[in-house]
Motif scaffolding. Structure first.
Motif, PDB file in Angstrom:
ATOM      1  N   ASN A  87      29.096  33.202  -1.406  1.00  0.00           N
ATOM      2  CA  ASN A  87      30.306  32.442  -2.321  1.00  0.00           C
ATOM      3  C   ASN A  87      29.688  31.089  -2.819  1.00  0.00           C
ATOM      4  O   ASN A  87      30.680  30.400  -3.418  1.00  0.00           O
ATOM      5  N   GLY A  88      28.449  30.748  -2.872  1.00  0.00           N
ATOM      6  CA  GLY A  88      27.931  29.624  -3.483  1.00  0.00           C
ATOM      7  C   GLY A  88      28.435  28.180  -2.580  1.00  0.00           C
ATOM      8  O   GLY A  88      28.397  27.085  -2.993  1.00  0.00           O
ATOM      9  N   VAL A  89      28.580  28.614  -1.166  1.00  0.00           N
ATOM     10  CA  VAL A  89      29.266  27.416  -0.484  1.00  0.00           C
ATOM     11  C   VAL A  89      28.055  26.869   0.399  1.00  0.00           C
ATOM     12  O   VAL A  89      27.278  27.570   1.065  1.00  0.00           O
ATOM     13  N   ARG A  90      27.810  25.741   0.615  1.00  0.00           N
ATOM     14  CA  ARG A  90      26.594  25.106   1.178  1.00  0.00           C
ATOM     15  C   ARG A  90      27.139  25.157   2.762  1.00  0.00           C
ATOM     16  O   ARG A  90      28.206  25.230   3.169  1.00  0.00           O
ATOM     17  N   VAL A  91      26.007  25.557   3.659  1.00  0.00           N
ATOM     18  CA  VAL A  91      26.214  25.859   4.656  1.00  0.00           C
ATOM     19  C   VAL A  91      25.397  24.786   6.064  1.00  0.00           C
ATOM     20  O   VAL A  91      24.157  24.555   5.613  1.00  0.00           O
ATOM     21  N   ILE A  92      26.055  24.261   6.793  1.00  0.00           N
ATOM     22  CA  ILE A  92      25.501  23.550   7.974  1.00  0.00           C
ATOM     23  C   ILE A  92      25.437  24.286   9.042  1.00  0.00           C
ATOM     24  O   ILE A  92      26.642  24.603   9.519  1.00  0.00           O
ATOM     25  N   ALA A  93      24.380  24.756   9.705  1.00  0.00           N
ATOM     26  CA  ALA A  93      24.353  25.602  10.786  1.00  0.00           C
ATOM     27  C   ALA A  93      24.013  24.707  12.099  1.00  0.00           C
ATOM     28  O   ALA A  93      23.264  23.545  11.869  1.00  0.00           O
ATOM     29  N   VAL A  94      24.345  25.019  13.343  1.00  0.00           N
ATOM     30  CA  VAL A  94      24.399  24.567  14.443  1.00  0.00           C
ATOM     31  C   VAL A  94      23.788  25.544  15.364  1.00  0.00           C
ATOM     32  O   VAL A  94      24.132  26.425  15.417  1.00  0.00           O
ATOM     33  N   ALA A  95      22.761  25.011  16.198  1.00  0.00           N
ATOM     34  CA  ALA A  95      22.107  25.838  16.990  1.00  0.00           C
ATOM     35  C   ALA A  95      22.649  25.900  18.560  1.00  0.00           C
ATOM     36  O   ALA A  95      22.049  25.796  19.416  1.00  0.00           O
ATOM     37  N   THR A  96      24.104  26.132  18.542  1.00  0.00           N
ATOM     38  CA  THR A  96      24.866  25.929  19.610  1.00  0.00           C
ATOM     39  C   THR A  96      24.970  27.568  20.185  1.00  0.00           C
ATOM     40  O   THR A  96      25.829  27.885  20.995  1.00  0.00           O
ATOM     41  N   GLY A  97      24.562  28.481  19.318  1.00  0.00           N
ATOM     42  CA  GLY A  97      24.891  29.748  19.835  1.00  0.00           C
ATOM     43  C   GLY A  97      23.673  30.377  20.079  1.00  0.00           C
ATOM     44  O   GLY A  97      22.771  29.825  20.776  1.00  0.00           O
ATOM     45  N   ARG A  98      23.509  31.935  19.889  1.00  0.00           N
ATOM     46  CA  ARG A  98      22.564  32.679  20.255  1.00  0.00           C
ATOM     47  C   ARG A  98      21.322  32.649  19.167  1.00  0.00           C
ATOM     48  O   ARG A  98      20.280  32.862  19.491  1.00  0.00           O
ATOM     49  N   SER A  99      21.566  32.134  18.046  1.00  0.00           N
ATOM     50  CA  SER A  99      20.483  31.825  17.014  1.00  0.00           C
ATOM     51  C   SER A  99      19.820  30.472  17.145  1.00  0.00           C
ATOM     52  O   SER A  99      20.491  29.648  17.410  1.00  0.00           O
ATOM     53  N   SER A 100      18.698  30.475  17.252  1.00  0.00           N
ATOM     54  CA  SER A 100      17.663  29.205  17.551  1.00  0.00           C
ATOM     55  C   SER A 100      17.923  28.569  16.160  1.00  0.00           C
ATOM     56  O   SER A 100      18.295  28.990  15.059  1.00  0.00           O
ATOM     57  N   ALA A 101      17.378  27.229  16.021  1.00  0.00           N
ATOM     58  CA  ALA A 101      17.257  26.502  14.985  1.00  0.00           C
ATOM     59  C   ALA A 101      16.367  26.936  14.060  1.00  0.00           C
ATOM     60  O   ALA A 101      16.545  27.062  12.749  1.00  0.00           O
ATOM     61  N   VAL A 102      15.093  27.438  14.612  1.00  0.00           N
ATOM     62  CA  VAL A 102      14.245  28.213  13.532  1.00  0.00           C
ATOM     63  C   VAL A 102      14.857  29.380  12.886  1.00  0.00           C
ATOM     64  O   VAL A 102      14.667  29.620  11.773  1.00  0.00           O
ATOM     65  N   GLU A 103      15.582  30.143  13.760  1.00  0.00           N
ATOM     66  CA  GLU A 103      15.997  31.322  13.059  1.00  0.00           C
ATOM     67  C   GLU A 103      17.083  30.868  12.134  1.00  0.00           C
ATOM     68  O   GLU A 103      17.388  31.730  10.913  1.00  0.00           O
ATOM     69  N   LEU A 104      17.995  29.894  12.013  1.00  0.00           N
ATOM     70  CA  LEU A 104      18.959  29.671  11.345  1.00  0.00           C
ATOM     71  C   LEU A 104      18.282  28.964  10.226  1.00  0.00           C
ATOM     72  O   LEU A 104      18.711  29.231   8.875  1.00  0.00           O
ATOM     73  N   ARG A 105      17.124  28.190  10.207  1.00  0.00           N
ATOM     74  CA  ARG A 105      16.458  27.705   9.010  1.00  0.00           C
ATOM     75  C   ARG A 105      15.790  29.008   8.234  1.00  0.00           C
ATOM     76  O   ARG A 105      15.844  28.786   7.079  1.00  0.00           O
ATOM     77  N   GLU A 106      15.406  29.987   8.849  1.00  0.00           N
ATOM     78  CA  GLU A 106      14.575  30.941   8.380  1.00  0.00           C
ATOM     79  C   GLU A 106      15.711  31.948   7.548  1.00  0.00           C
ATOM     80  O   GLU A 106      15.535  32.814   6.544  1.00  0.00           O
ATOM     81  N   ALA A 107      17.170  31.678   8.085  1.00  0.00           N
ATOM     82  CA  ALA A 107      18.036  32.433   7.588  1.00  0.00           C
ATOM     83  C   ALA A 107      18.668  31.778   5.926  1.00  0.00           C
ATOM     84  O   ALA A 107      19.470  32.142   5.462  1.00  0.00           O
ATOM     85  N   GLY A 108      18.306  30.676   5.994  1.00  0.00           N
ATOM     86  CA  GLY A 108      18.483  29.868   4.680  1.00  0.00           C
ATOM     87  C   GLY A 108      19.619  28.943   4.820  1.00  0.00           C
ATOM     88  O   GLY A 108      20.132  28.533   3.886  1.00  0.00           O
TER      89      GLY A 108
END
Length: 224
Positions: A181-202
């Motif tokens: 939807n064109g929305v900027r995303v701030i991801a937090v590595a507080t769940g099951r996805s690591s910081a690396v996985e979240l970066r790779e997801a964009g």
């Protein structure tokens, strides 16, 4: 400045530490008559999809009416077991301070969550995080199956453009929902996805958690 922050709930703002699965199992058995032996993958998925796919794992075909009965039962079990959720679950570090800081900066806040609305409201209320949430413009697990549709619905309900919104979540599904939807995303590595996985997801930004309130507030306002 961004006029709206779209919050995910589970593993972003709170952690239920297994209570959520237990209550889902109780509601599943109440509605289907079968014990829940297994549960479909839940990260970033809506309750409607989780129920449907979990039913398939048990050889059951379900329809919308079945899901609505499940959603009602799930809400009722959360009300009945609110004390258990309060005792075993927790607000994640920095969640309350961040919500307060954004509210003080006059940022509108709501949720985009796979939870049905009644459960979403109860969860945040239990952990003292509901005060600043504009519930009427949020999007919930009964509204659509996939995150992109939920984000779109929240933008429509709030009459806010994508450029004026930021999504905060902990899964690749949150990232997909925001970016579709064109929305900027701030991801937090507080769940099951690591910081690396979240970066790779964009994700546009990845944080370890919400504890640096000033940093997150600055990131919300950063349009670069």
């Amino acid at each position: 400045m961004p006029h709206l922050v779209l919050w995910d709930i589970d593993h972003t703002l709170i952690e239920s530490r297994g209570v959520g699965r237990e209550l889902s199992a109780a509601a599943f058995e109440q509605v289907t008559g079968q014990p829940m032996r297994d549960q479909a993958t839940i990260d970033g998925i809506t309750e409607a999809v989780i129920f449907r796919e979990t039913a398939k794992l048990h050889g059951l075909a379900t329809d919308r009416a079945d899901f609505e009965r499940f959603a009602q039962a799930l809400s009722e079990h959360h009300v009945l077991q609110a004390r258990r959720l309060r005792e075993r679950g927790t607000a994640l570090p920095g969640a309350a301070a961040t919500l307060d800081a954004l509210a003080a900066a006059h940022v509108r806040q709501t949720v985009v969550t796979g939870n049905v609305r009644a459960v979403a409201e109860l969860k945040l209320d239990i952990f003292g995080l509901a005060t600043h949430i504009d519930w009427k413009v949020g999007a919930y697990g009964e509204d659509a199956d996939l995150r992109p549709a939920l984000v779109d619905l929240a933008l429509t309900r709030s009459a806010i453009t994508a450029a004026d919104a930021v999504l905060v979540g902990d899964t690749p599904a949150d990232i997909d929902g925001g970016h579709a939807n064109g929305v900027r995303v701030i991801a937090v590595a507080t769940g099951r996805s690591s910081a690396v996985e979240l970066r790779e997801a964009g994700a546009d930004v990845v944080l370890d958690d919400l504890t640096d309130t000033d940093l997150l507030r600055r990131l919300v306002f950063d349009r670069s």
